[in-house]
Design a protein around this motif. Structure first.
Motif, PDB file in Angstrom:
ATOM      1  N   PHE A 433      -8.493  63.229  30.193  1.00 56.99           N
ATOM      2  CA  PHE A 433      -8.366  62.234  29.130  1.00 56.99           C
ATOM      3  C   PHE A 433      -6.911  62.159  28.689  1.00 56.99           C
ATOM      4  O   PHE A 433      -6.212  63.163  28.652  1.00 56.99           O
ATOM      5  N   LEU A 434      -6.478  60.956  28.297  1.00 52.62           N
ATOM      6  CA  LEU A 434      -5.103  60.759  27.870  1.00 52.62           C
ATOM      7  C   LEU A 434      -4.979  60.855  26.358  1.00 52.62           C
ATOM      8  O   LEU A 434      -5.798  60.300  25.618  1.00 52.62           O
ATOM      9  N   ALA A 435      -3.952  61.550  25.899  1.00 52.51           N
ATOM     10  CA  ALA A 435      -3.573  61.553  24.489  1.00 52.51           C
ATOM     11  C   ALA A 435      -2.420  60.578  24.321  1.00 52.51           C
ATOM     12  O   ALA A 435      -1.432  60.640  25.056  1.00 52.51           O
ATOM     13  N   LEU A 436      -2.547  59.657  23.382  1.00 52.87           N
ATOM     14  CA  LEU A 436      -1.549  58.616  23.136  1.00 52.87           C
ATOM     15  C   LEU A 436      -0.737  58.997  21.901  1.00 52.87           C
ATOM     16  O   LEU A 436      -1.293  59.229  20.831  1.00 52.87           O
ATOM     17  N   VAL A 437       0.585  59.049  22.041  1.00 51.81           N
ATOM     18  CA  VAL A 437       1.465  59.455  20.948  1.00 51.81           C
ATOM     19  C   VAL A 437       2.437  58.322  20.663  1.00 51.81           C
ATOM     20  O   VAL A 437       3.007  57.727  21.579  1.00 51.81           O
ATOM     21  N   TYR A 438       2.640  58.006  19.364  1.00 52.30           N
ATOM     22  CA  TYR A 438       3.495  56.879  19.008  1.00 52.30           C
ATOM     23  C   TYR A 438       4.020  57.045  17.584  1.00 52.30           C
ATOM     24  O   TYR A 438       3.481  57.818  16.791  1.00 52.30           O
ATOM     25  N   ASN A 439       5.087  56.316  17.265  1.00 54.34           N
ATOM     26  CA  ASN A 439       5.642  56.273  15.915  1.00 54.34           C
ATOM     27  C   ASN A 439       5.126  55.046  15.190  1.00 54.34           C
ATOM     28  O   ASN A 439       5.031  53.969  15.771  1.00 54.34           O
ATOM     29  N   ASP A 440       4.825  55.213  13.918  1.00 51.38           N
ATOM     30  CA  ASP A 440       4.391  54.086  13.101  1.00 51.38           C
ATOM     31  C   ASP A 440       4.465  54.501  11.640  1.00 51.38           C
ATOM     32  O   ASP A 440       4.120  55.636  11.295  1.00 51.38           O
ATOM     33  N   ARG A 441       4.949  53.592  10.773  1.00 52.13           N
ATOM     34  CA  ARG A 441       4.971  53.810   9.325  1.00 52.13           C
ATOM     35  C   ARG A 441       5.750  55.072   8.948  1.00 52.13           C
ATOM     36  O   ARG A 441       5.334  55.862   8.121  1.00 52.13           O
ATOM     37  N   ASN A 442       6.876  55.301   9.586  1.00 51.15           N
ATOM     38  CA  ASN A 442       7.697  56.477   9.315  1.00 51.15           C
ATOM     39  C   ASN A 442       6.934  57.776   9.541  1.00 51.15           C
ATOM     40  O   ASN A 442       7.182  58.792   8.871  1.00 51.15           O
ATOM     41  N   ASP A 443       6.016  57.769  10.470  1.00 49.20           N
ATOM     42  CA  ASP A 443       5.272  58.956  10.859  1.00 49.20           C
ATOM     43  C   ASP A 443       5.059  58.922  12.361  1.00 49.20           C
ATOM     44  O   ASP A 443       5.205  57.881  13.005  1.00 49.20           O
ATOM     45  N   THR A 444       4.685  60.077  12.918  1.00 51.21           N
ATOM     46  CA  THR A 444       4.314  60.155  14.326  1.00 51.21           C
ATOM     47  C   THR A 444       2.828  60.483  14.393  1.00 51.21           C
ATOM     48  O   THR A 444       2.343  61.372  13.688  1.00 51.21           O
ATOM     49  N   TRP A 445       2.122  59.762  15.261  1.00 53.45           N
ATOM     50  CA  TRP A 445       0.674  59.861  15.336  1.00 53.45           C
ATOM     51  C   TRP A 445       0.240  60.200  16.757  1.00 53.45           C
ATOM     52  O   TRP A 445       0.944  59.907  17.724  1.00 53.45           O
ATOM     53  N   VAL A 446      -0.949  60.781  16.849  1.00 52.40           N
ATOM     54  CA  VAL A 446      -1.576  61.001  18.148  1.00 52.40           C
ATOM     55  C   VAL A 446      -2.988  60.438  18.086  1.00 52.40           C
ATOM     56  O   VAL A 446      -3.683  60.552  17.076  1.00 52.40           O
ATOM     57  N   ASN A 447      -3.382  59.775  19.150  1.00 55.09           N
ATOM     58  CA  ASN A 447      -4.761  59.332  19.305  1.00 55.09           C
ATOM     59  C   ASN A 447      -5.327  60.079  20.502  1.00 55.09           C
ATOM     60  O   ASN A 447      -4.897  59.869  21.632  1.00 55.09           O
ATOM     61  N   ASN A 448      -6.281  60.945  20.240  1.00 55.67           N
ATOM     62  CA  ASN A 448      -6.768  61.860  21.266  1.00 55.67           C
ATOM     63  C   ASN A 448      -8.277  61.988  21.127  1.00 55.67           C
ATOM     64  O   ASN A 448      -8.787  62.347  20.067  1.00 55.67           O
TER      65      ASN A 448
END
Length: 735
Positions: A433-448
């Motif tokens: 499975f892929l974990a998606l990491v990105y920047n948004d709203r002055n934060d860093t997020w992961v969707n896993n």
């Protein structure tokens, strides 16, 4: 001298509003102007009287004064007010006031370049910063120019008969007469203990070459920023490892702790802004995480626990880890965070690893392991609101642990481009499975595992090339149902209010979520909507996205002062929970895929003539929103393989909608000739999945569309749920 990072982020937001450049009060001297309602600085003016400097500010000699008004003082953090209120006696008050008075006429344009300094009446150094402040959200990037003095932003400049007043949005704190080195050796604040840091500097004196290369600059540099590890941070390093630091290596680490020629205050920093440290091979990267300010240097990420301590040659930030020095492997680091992590403890995750199968234990211990580690609070959410104890469910435990461990290349989020469209994917140990990491709203997020989480402490480097990302969610196991997921997203607040007004919040509810009716956790943001629909407010809630776009033309003099239809469109709880009904049961909740319009989309829809009409017809507006719901399916867009082809689905209204995955990072939702871009996807919930879109799929045909038969799909799902529930009960009775 504690400057809360949440306050710093507030300053950034304040810069996005309209800033008055200059107000002419030339008929008043500085003292008269400060006491006037225009400036509103009565406290500052009364101190000037008590400190016997009021006569200077009434005279004919030109001065420039940086002042806080009473509102800024009353809304400042409690710690800041306590510091200023602790200044007693006329001499102490005079010392404070003279720190922010210049004996010259200086408007904001007179401060040269991006960064400059000015010498105050009592010889203190003031650090002036001029910069473009930007703010990025789902609607785009916006900004304005701001001028800051010691990190406090000037919101209005007043021209007086004998000089200028620069009014600040927050009260400035006292400036030390010491340079950074002297402050470290003898802090002005009695609560600050620097014994262990001083011991390292003394140890470095044993080798003059390395000492002279690293330490004297703290006193000699005209401008610098120093990151000072707290006594607690240094105490956490095992004694043998701490005392082993000497010579060249210790000198290198010390230089990673300061930025030469830059006085950097947290109030105006952007996410991932970086500066060169005194160690020429290392840059310090500032990052924001849930309104906390982090700094990364030499492979170590630390949190600024007390920032913006202004000294004569710069600014000092206290940090909770020593920069540069990595001394734990991944397993040891998780164990250490269990005992010293504070609010970010990892004891519950440590317990899962302790019970893990041998192959997982091996993965965690191998060289180069990169992994996500949920905080204790994230794991506790599952127990509190869903009754899930992973210690009693080895299958779920194995699933979560494998999602947390990365299989491929390492992950260093501090080096991401601060652009929402830049996304990085990493393969996990669970079925690739892929974990998606990105920047948004002055934060860093992961969707896993279809769960979105904030990376609250990024890039915790470990020995043997290991690295940990501390997150506030449990991969693969969401704790909120769909309505709660929407409610807890700051950028969906106005859409959430519309969803409640149409009763969809009850329809989308998971009856098995929070069955014990436990209080929900506090939100990490302030809800300024007060539960109102976007057009029930007296100002544009998206002023950063639409500044003064409709000042006097479309909505002159605000024809919608409080609520245009107080008893028709959105009366107080017009749609009680019993009226709309919940889909499914506690034992068999309905599943949904919901494409939720963001706040900007909701706002834009209300600007159209037909959109305004539809919003006043709640049944019709409910129909429009249900068009964006696909019932009885959980559709992951990340795992949707086909690029360029459209896949057809039946929405909750019975209409056909299509999902088109154009590229890896571009997905659109289509209805007829209309489309919406999916700007964030795969936000998992206990009863489905949420995707955020930038448009409401609706046109003028919806004004006359027959919606009388639009409940068939919803009703059929409810009937299926009831039948399923009865079948389960009958099966259990047989046994």
């Amino acid at each position: 001298m504690d400057r809360k990072n949440s306050c710093a982020f507030l300053v950034v937001l304040l810069t996005l509003s309209s800033v008055k450049c200059l107000e002419n009060l030339s008929n008043m001297n500085i003292m008269q102007a400060m006491a006037s309602t225009n400036v509103g600085a009565q406290k500052f003016a009364s101190w000037a009287e008590e400190a016997l400097i009021a006569s200077l500010l009434r005279g004919t000699v030109a001065y420039t004064v940086f002042v806080f008004n009473d509102t800024a003082f009353n809304t400042a953090p409690v710690e800041d007010r306590q510091i200023i209120n602790s200044i007693s006696g006329n001499e102490a008050k005079r010392e404070y006031l003279e720190t922010f008075i210049l004996q010259a006429e200086r408007n904001t344009d007179s401060f040269p370049g991006k960064s400059s300094t000015a010498t105050s009446l009592n010889g203190r150094t003031l650090f002036i910063e001029r910069r473009r402040i930007t703010f990025t959200d789902l609607g785009g990037t916006y900004g304005t120019e701001g001028v800051f003095m010691n990190g406090a932003m000037v919101d209005t400049t007043f021209r007086c008969s004998n000089g200028y007043i620069h009014r600040l949005v927050q009260p400035p704190l006292p400036v030390s007469s010491k340079n950074a080195y002297l402050w470290v050796t003898q802090p002005d604040l009695p609560s600050i203990n620097t014994v262990l840091f001083k011991e390292m500097l003394i140890r470095l004196q044993q080798d003059a070459q390395f000492y002279n290369d690293a330490v004297p600059a703290m006193a000699e540099r005209k401008t610098l920023t120093l990151f000072l590890p707290t006594q607690t941070a240094l105490s956490a390093i095992p004694v043998t490892k701490r005392e082993a630091l000497t010579g060249r290596l210790l000198s290198q680490y010390i230089k990673m702790h300061y930025l030469p020629d830059n006085a950097v205050f947290t109030s105006y920093l952007e996410h991932q802004e970086s500066y060169q440290t005194a160690d020429t091979q290392t840059r310090a990267i500032f990052m924001r995480s849930n309104e906390k300010m982090l700094v990364r240097s030499g492979g170590v990420t630390a949190q600024i626990t007390q920032g913006n301590i202004t000294v004569q040659n710069g600014v000092i930030h206290l940090i909770d880890r020593m920069l540069g020095y990595v001394y734990f492997n991944v397993r040891e680091q998780i164990n250490d965070m269990c005992t010293t992590g504070g609010l970010s403890t990892t004891c519950k995750f440590k317990a899962l690893i302790d019970q893990a199968t041998p192959d997982i234990s091996t993965l965690v211990s191998q060289n180069g392991v990169n992994m996500f580690v949920p905080t204790d609070n994230a794991i506790q959410m599952l127990m509190t609101y869903r009754g899930i104890d992973m210690n009693q469910n080895r299958t779920m435990m194995d699933y979560v642990l494998r999602l947390c461990i990365l299989k491929d290349a390492d992950l260093e989020v501090s080096r991401f481009n601060n652009n929402y469209d830049i996304r990085q994917r990493r393969t996990t140990r669970y079925n690739d499975f892929l974990a998606l990491v990105y920047n948004d709203r002055n934060d860093t997020w992961v969707n896993n595992g279809n769960v979105r989480g904030r990376i609250v402490r990024p890039d915790i480097d470990c020995t043997n090339n290991g690295r940990i990302q501390l997150i506030d969610a449990v991969p693969g196991v969401p704790w909120m149902d769909i309505p709660t997921t929407i409610e807890y997203d700051e950028y969906l607040l106005y859409t959430w209010n519309d969803i409640k007004a149409t009763g969809l919040n009850n329809y989308l509810r998971d009856m098995s979520f929070n069955m014990n009716n436990m209080p929900l956790p506090s939100k990490t943001f302030k809800d300024n909507t007060y539960g109102q629909n976007v057009f029930g407010t007296t100002q544009n809630p998206f002023s950063t996205q639409y500044p003064n776009l409709y000042p006097n033309t479309q909505y002159p003099n605000n024809p919608y002062p409080n609520n245009q239809n107080p008893n028709i469109q959105y009366p107080s709880n017009q749609y009680p929970s019993s009226n709309q009904g919940t889909c499914g049961t506690q034992y068999s909740p309905c599943q949904f895929t919901f494409f939720v319009p963001n706040g900007t989309a909701t706002y834009n829809y209300g600007l159209t003539g037909f959109g305004q009409t539809i919003r006043r017809d709640s049944a019709r507006y409910r129909y429009i929103l249900r068009r964006l719901i696909i019932p009885n399916q959980v559709i992951s867009l990340e795992r949707m393989p086909t690029f360029g082809n459209s896949q057809r689905y039946t929405s909750d209204t019975g209409e056909e909608i299509m999902i088109k995955k154009e590229t890896e990072n571009t997905v659109r939702l289509l209805w007829g000739s209309m489309s919406a871009r999916v700007i964030m996807w795969d936000i998992g919930a206990t009863n489905g999945i949420v995707h955020i879109i930038d448009n409401i799929l609706s046109d003028t045909s919806d004004l006359s569309r027959d919606i009388s038969g639009s409940t068939a799909t919803s009703s059929s799902i409810f009937v299926i749920s009831i039948v399923s529930c009865l079948w389960i009960v009958l099966q259990r009775l047989e046994y």
